[in-house]
Scaffold this motif. Structure first.
Motif, PDB file in Angstrom:
ATOM      1  N   LEU A  19      38.807  44.069  75.605  1.00 32.39           N
ATOM      2  CA  LEU A  19      37.408  44.058  76.055  1.00 32.39           C
ATOM      3  C   LEU A  19      36.486  44.622  74.977  1.00 32.39           C
ATOM      4  N   THR A 152      37.531  51.116  82.940  1.00 34.26           N
ATOM      5  CA  THR A 152      38.632  50.425  83.624  1.00 34.26           C
ATOM      6  C   THR A 152      39.404  51.426  84.472  1.00 34.26           C
ATOM      7  N   GLU A 157      39.081  48.547  94.157  1.00 43.23           N
ATOM      8  CA  GLU A 157      37.648  48.769  94.357  1.00 43.23           C
ATOM      9  C   GLU A 157      37.380  49.526  95.666  1.00 43.23           C
ATOM     10  N   VAL A 194      35.933  47.745  85.783  1.00 42.28           N
ATOM     11  CA  VAL A 194      37.038  46.823  86.069  1.00 42.28           C
ATOM     12  C   VAL A 194      38.083  47.591  86.881  1.00 42.28           C
ATOM     13  N   TYR A 195      38.380  47.090  88.083  1.00 43.44           N
ATOM     14  CA  TYR A 195      39.354  47.729  88.963  1.00 43.44           C
ATOM     15  C   TYR A 195      40.725  47.074  88.843  1.00 43.44           C
ATOM     16  N   THR A 197      43.565  47.302  87.151  1.00 42.69           N
ATOM     17  CA  THR A 197      43.878  46.769  85.825  1.00 42.69           C
ATOM     18  C   THR A 197      45.320  46.285  85.702  1.00 42.69           C
ATOM     19  N   ILE A 200      45.633  42.157  86.016  1.00 42.89           N
ATOM     20  CA  ILE A 200      44.734  41.283  85.268  1.00 42.89           C
ATOM     21  C   ILE A 200      45.553  40.204  84.550  1.00 42.89           C
ATOM     22  N   LYS A 204      42.056  36.106  85.571  1.00 44.00           N
ATOM     23  CA  LYS A 204      41.234  37.264  85.916  1.00 44.00           C
ATOM     24  C   LYS A 204      40.549  37.813  84.661  1.00 44.00           C
ATOM     25  N   TYR A 205      41.260  37.790  83.541  1.00 49.85           N
ATOM     26  CA  TYR A 205      40.660  38.272  82.295  1.00 49.85           C
ATOM     27  C   TYR A 205      39.445  37.425  81.902  1.00 49.85           C
ATOM     28  N   VAL A 208      36.640  38.515  84.096  1.00 49.11           N
ATOM     29  CA  VAL A 208      36.132  39.843  83.739  1.00 49.11           C
ATOM     30  C   VAL A 208      35.304  39.770  82.456  1.00 49.11           C
ATOM     31  N   SER A 209      35.815  39.057  81.441  1.00 52.24           N
ATOM     32  CA  SER A 209      35.091  39.042  80.167  1.00 52.24           C
ATOM     33  C   SER A 209      33.793  38.241  80.294  1.00 52.24           C
ATOM     34  N   LEU A 212      31.395  40.619  81.842  1.00 58.33           N
ATOM     35  CA  LEU A 212      30.967  41.599  80.839  1.00 58.33           C
ATOM     36  C   LEU A 212      29.956  40.964  79.875  1.00 58.33           C
TER      37      LEU A 212
END
Lengths: 289, 289
Positions: A19, A152, A157, A194-195, A197, A200, A204-205, A208-209, A212
């Motif tokens: 990340l 992270t 969550e 990010v929950y 981890t 991932i 999912k990555y 997430v990215s 972000l």
């Protein structure tokens, strides 16, 4: 714009490492200039101690704040500290990225704040009077700069939700966002968290990215957390307790964030605006030894 | 009884140093045995990293928790870590003493928790099922032991009051008291906090040390903070959100502390008692590699 990324994770191949790399690429592609303080890679010294200045004010007894003041004012700080302060001065925005370890930042990053946040730079700024309690919480040397946490955590969550067992994430981050970032004047953006981890995968990555990336695209435009300025009239001086009519009857961290539905207090708004202008004037003439 | 004092301040002649020495003398005079982990004097290594074990599980990529588990289970931990774990095992009570720097503990002490709190010792303990989410928050390896914070701060008491600008001291300490002490099973006593340390003259010091002495005298008898046990029925599993009828409508850290006027839930009480007994049985057979 100039962005400093202060980053602490021991493994470059980790989710955090990926990340962080994503952030650099994304910001540079958008035309920004980025510097990274990779605290593990730099072998950052975590402990604040008497070796942090080149010459002691007192050899008898080590007072952290007076030695910090002396070293900061006289260009006697350890070189690693001065270098980080130069990066802070250069930056328009600072991103602090770390894994949540025991509900806070890694020790190495905590030690970055303790050592880089000199007296005269991040605290001990401004005068005390009947109307002002130094320049902090909404003003200070970093006024006009933005800060954002990228965090992270292995937990879910829901574990960090309003009634989750770990406590709400916003409350866990309050000592950092309010106490370490808003205190010396940063405008603090909502955190990117990010929950879970451990779960991932590639899909999912990507998600997430992408999320972000959207936050990085709005780094200059999104609204900061509405923490209340200390010297704008919201707090009694010197008790520094919140005025009775603001968040009436409420206790805890959330009371220190102005709600959208609160009536606008014009006198306080004006005072805050004046305070902000002075802070920004100060900020632009700031010189770091 | 056996008391461990984990202490972080760089100057032995400081207020913190004096209070630490006072604590040792006071406890020893009362017939207790005391060990001190003076983290600055020990030159404690703050950063959790791949050098914390004598042999890596994976040389490809450093996963902090799986390496910690591997090293803890197989007697491969760095010696400084194992030594601190032995002290924890030995102790009936642990006092953590530190100056509040940027609203938390010094980096050096944070690094003590990160490194000494191994997987299998302080987290990653117990099974997950429909009724249990590991042994933590009220059970765990340190069940049956007591912990207390001794904290100094330059700020005024009102700045840390219910509506004080820094946030209430109990909320600032929640990530430590709940997240780092209650989590692995400690009974956590209310903190001993000294405010406005810049104004401590001889008379005030006499007052402060006397008050601290009283707290040390009641280390074994005073009531711990009534944090809610995770597996006692108060939380939904696996969401780990607080049951709707407990602290109804309340959000934030304080919801996780049972109030004296709450009706006693007999089923939850029984479950908690059972949990506690199992935890204490575990604790007495605990072996640290």
């Amino acid at each position: 714009m100039n962005v400093l990324v202060v980053y602490a994770h021991p493994e470059p191949k980790s989710l955090n490492g990926s990340l962080k790399d994503f952030t650099l690429r994304h910001l540079e592609r958008a035309g920004h200039t980025v510097q990274v303080s990779d605290l593990y890679a730099m072998n950052w010294k975590a402990s604040l101690d008497a070796n942090d200045s080149l010459e002691r004010l007192s050899s008898e007894r080590f007072y952290p704040s007076s030695e910090s003041k002396h070293a900061f004012e006289n260009g006697l700080q350890s070189e690693d500290i001065a270098r980080e302060q130069d990066k802070l001065k250069w930056a328009d925005a600072v991103i602090f990225q770390f894994p949540l370890w025991w509900f806070s930042m890694p020790a190495l990053m905590k030690g970055w704040f303790e050592r880089v946040y000199a007296y005269g730079l991040a605290y001990g700024v401004g005068e005390h009077s009947d109307a002002r309690w130094g320049e902090r919480y909404g003003e200070g040397r970093f006024a006009g700069k933005r800060a954002m946490l990228v965090v992270t955590t292995g937990g879910w969550e829901s574990h960090y939700s309003a009634r989750g067992i770990n406590g709400p994430i916003d409350d866990l981050l309050f000592p950092i966002q309010h106490g370490m970032l808003y205190y010396p004047g940063f405008d603090v953006l909502p955190p990117f968290v990010v929950y879970r981890t451990g779960r991932i995968d590639d899909a999912k990555y990507a998600e997430v990215s992408e999320a972000l990336g959207r936050r990085l695209d709005t780094l200059w435009t999104s609204a900061p957390i509405a923490f209340r300025a200390q010297n704008g009239g919201a707090y009694a001086i010197p008790a520094l307790t919140l005025r009775d009519d603001l968040a009436a009857g409420q206790v805890g961290f959330a009371a220190h964030i102005a709600r959208a539905d609160e009536g606008v207090d014009e006198a306080a708004e004006e005072a805050t605006e004046e305070v902000k202008q002075r802070a920004e004037a100060n900020s632009s003439t700031m010189s770091i030894a």
